[in-house]
Design an enzyme around this catalytic site. Sequence first.
Site, short mmCIF file in Angstrom:
data_model
loop_
_atom_site.label_atom_id
_atom_site.label_comp_id
_atom_site.label_asym_id
_atom_site.label_seq_id
_atom_site.Cartn_x
_atom_site.Cartn_y
_atom_site.Cartn_z
N SER A 83 -8.14 1.58 -4.85
CA SER A 83 -6.82 1.72 -5.64
C SER A 83 -7.37 1.19 -6.88
CB SER A 83 -5.85 1.11 -4.86
OG SER A 83 -5.38 1.90 -3.78
N TRP B 281 0.72 -4.57 -7.53
CA TRP B 281 1.81 -3.92 -6.58
C TRP B 281 1.47 -4.48 -5.13
CZ3 TRP B 281 -2.97 -2.36 -8.50
CH2 TRP B 281 -3.98 -2.29 -7.58
N LYS C 85 0.27 3.50 -2.88
CA LYS C 85 -0.91 4.61 -3.04
C LYS C 85 -0.01 6.03 -3.19
CE LYS C 85 -4.75 2.27 -0.43
NZ LYS C 85 -4.25 1.06 -0.44
N SER D 216 -6.36 3.08 3.87
CA SER D 216 -5.65 1.98 2.68
C SER D 216 -6.64 0.99 2.00
CB SER D 216 -4.58 1.24 3.67
OG SER D 216 -3.48 0.92 2.89
N ALA E 231 1.67 -3.21 3.83
CA ALA E 231 2.10 -4.77 4.28
C ALA E 231 1.52 -5.68 3.21
CB ALA E 231 1.01 -5.04 5.54
N SER F 100 0.77 -1.21 -0.11
CA SER F 100 -0.01 0.10 0.12
C SER F 100 0.96 1.32 -0.11
CB SER F 100 -0.90 -0.07 1.17
OG SER F 100 -2.08 -0.77 0.77
#
Length: 267
Positions: free
Chosen positions: A106, A146, A53, A101, A201, A50
């Site tokens: 995303s 990602w 982002k 998050s 994470a 994350s």
Amino acid sequence: MKHVLTCLAAFLLSLAPANAGTICTLVTNAQSGVILLEEGDCRTRVTPASTFKIPLSLMGYDAGILENAYAPVLPFKKGYADWGGRNWTQATDPARWMQYSVVWFSQQITAALGLTQLKKYATDFDYGNADFAGDAGLNNALERAWISSSLKIAPIEQVTFLRNLINRRLPVKPDAIDMTLTIIEASATSDGWVVAGKTGAAFPRQADGSFNRAKSWGWFIGWAHKGNRTLVFARLDQDERRQNGSAGIRTKEAFLQNWDQLAKTIP
């Protein structure tokens, strides 16, 4: 001098969350880029998770997909990633996306950008390996390139990217930088530092493609400002056993708890 180095090494070990080991602690001068502290392996690439982002925010604002801190507001829909619990199953705007998050938000941005734009932005940002292939044969690049997949970045590359961000040297519109800096969370320490950054994470992959849930990576990357001094940092930990909660949040909490003391050891 040997005594000082021994004490510093012991202190750095104390920064890791319980039941986790530190892979890298890296601190640089924001303006000059001079490395002030480098402990551990800060040169090997792993998944950004994350922390991605931050560059994705720049892409989204630059491309006009994101408007400001509170627009657009996207509704949660059945089938979206919901493993983050209640905070992920609500309507979400860019500020909330960054705060909690939210992975599905995303994924809406990456879908709107498309692979060609994602690759171009990442290449222009010199962001890790800029690889958006995703998992081999699964056609899932826009959903998770990602996250424990093809996109990888080293702590030292994270720091270079962040320096270019806060020094406004990235090839995006000024407003994209302004808005990204606005939605990244910051907190003040007792010694007067303001620390801003993003956690991340993710689990490593095992030989059969499954996740090793006992060895989660925990990222915390960002910058710290006090007076006329700004330092950029990357911290990467890895769990030594399976634990509840986010390794990134544990890494952030441990790092912030000890930042004032660590900063005093940095020349």
